[in-house]
Design an enzyme around this catalytic site. Sequence first.
Site, PDB file in Angstrom:
ATOM      1  CD  GLU A  10      37.887  30.117  34.925  1.00 51.21           C
ATOM      2  OE1 GLU A  10      38.533  31.176  34.703  1.00 51.21           O
ATOM      3  OE2 GLU A  10      37.170  29.962  35.928  1.00 51.21           O
TER       4      GLU A  10
ATOM      5  CD  GLU B 265      40.779  31.318  38.597  1.00 53.27           C
ATOM      6  OE1 GLU B 265      40.641  32.445  39.137  1.00 53.27           O
ATOM      7  OE2 GLU B 265      40.873  31.169  37.369  1.00 53.27           O
TER       8      GLU B 265
END
Length: 353
Positions: free
Chosen positions: A278, A172
């Site tokens: 995710e 991320e």
Amino acid sequence: MESRFFTTLFKTIKLTAGLAIISSISLGYSQAEESGSGIDLVGINMSGANFAPHITPGKVGTNYFYPEKKYFKYYAEKNIRLIRFPFIWERVQHDLHKGINFDQMRLLKRTLDYAAEHDQKIILDMHNYGRYKGKLIGSPEVPYKAYADVWRKLAEEFKGHPALLGYDIMNEPHSTNGLWPGAAQAAVDAIREVDMDALIFVEGDRWASTFHWRYVNEDFLIKDPADKIVYEGHLYLDKDFSGRYAADETVDPMLGIERVRPFVEWLKENNLKGFLGEYGVPAHSESMLVAMDNLLGFLNENCMPSAYWAGGPGWGEYVLAVEPIDGKDRPQMDVLQKHMSNNCTEYGPAGKH
């Protein structure tokens, strides 16, 4: 999971823990495929080694956790053989100008060994949000060369391990001021100097959000001499996309599909492979469990693998966790089990449409 969530999460962890080509990409066919049920598309994040990133290097077993063999055994018994494994750069390398840490290499190798014993594959995930000690990769404090160097060292350590599926070069990245594409290319180039076989998973800017992918990552195309890049996005179903699930929300059953669709369409248009690294939903939310069910069905139709957030040690009763409580499976596990079988022979989505 977005970093603003972690402050709250680590307080919870401290309380509860005592204080997750085929054609051109080779996956390594699984027992599932041999039995005619397709390839391994359903996975989990086995989290724990990434806990408390604000405490580095920290103490294993207190601030963060490496999973014992029993965790691998549980998921193997559920026919889950795809594992994304987060770790922290600052623990692997305490100083940019020094080598990698022997103890962390031993623990990472033990993790791979446990997975190999259970016929599982590991994606090693550097869980650092595009930063080292709070400084952006590509800044004067953390030059691209340093980031490339640590990935070269990691690839030298783990290349050829039977449980290694690939390297997730950064979790991320966000607010990178345009520095991330250069960083990603530097890491890929460094890995390929020593390992031409493993997959490389590359996440996009803005927390790798699948819904926002085309706004910030439309031209994010990495060159790989081995042609084994898998682009990775993340997805949560709460209103702010963060994964905090701060309030109970009832969601549309198609919300997961709506949020992943821009990423899938981008992959198809560019003839690329993808991975949902995710996603997760609260165990008590019926509407979100339905949305998760529909999301996994859509991913399987597109032969896209995914990893649920999260399993592993230290979660306690955290609402997204899929670890059993008192020997009883969480509701999310039932949904995961529904989508084990597929008719895929390679990662998708398939080509241009």
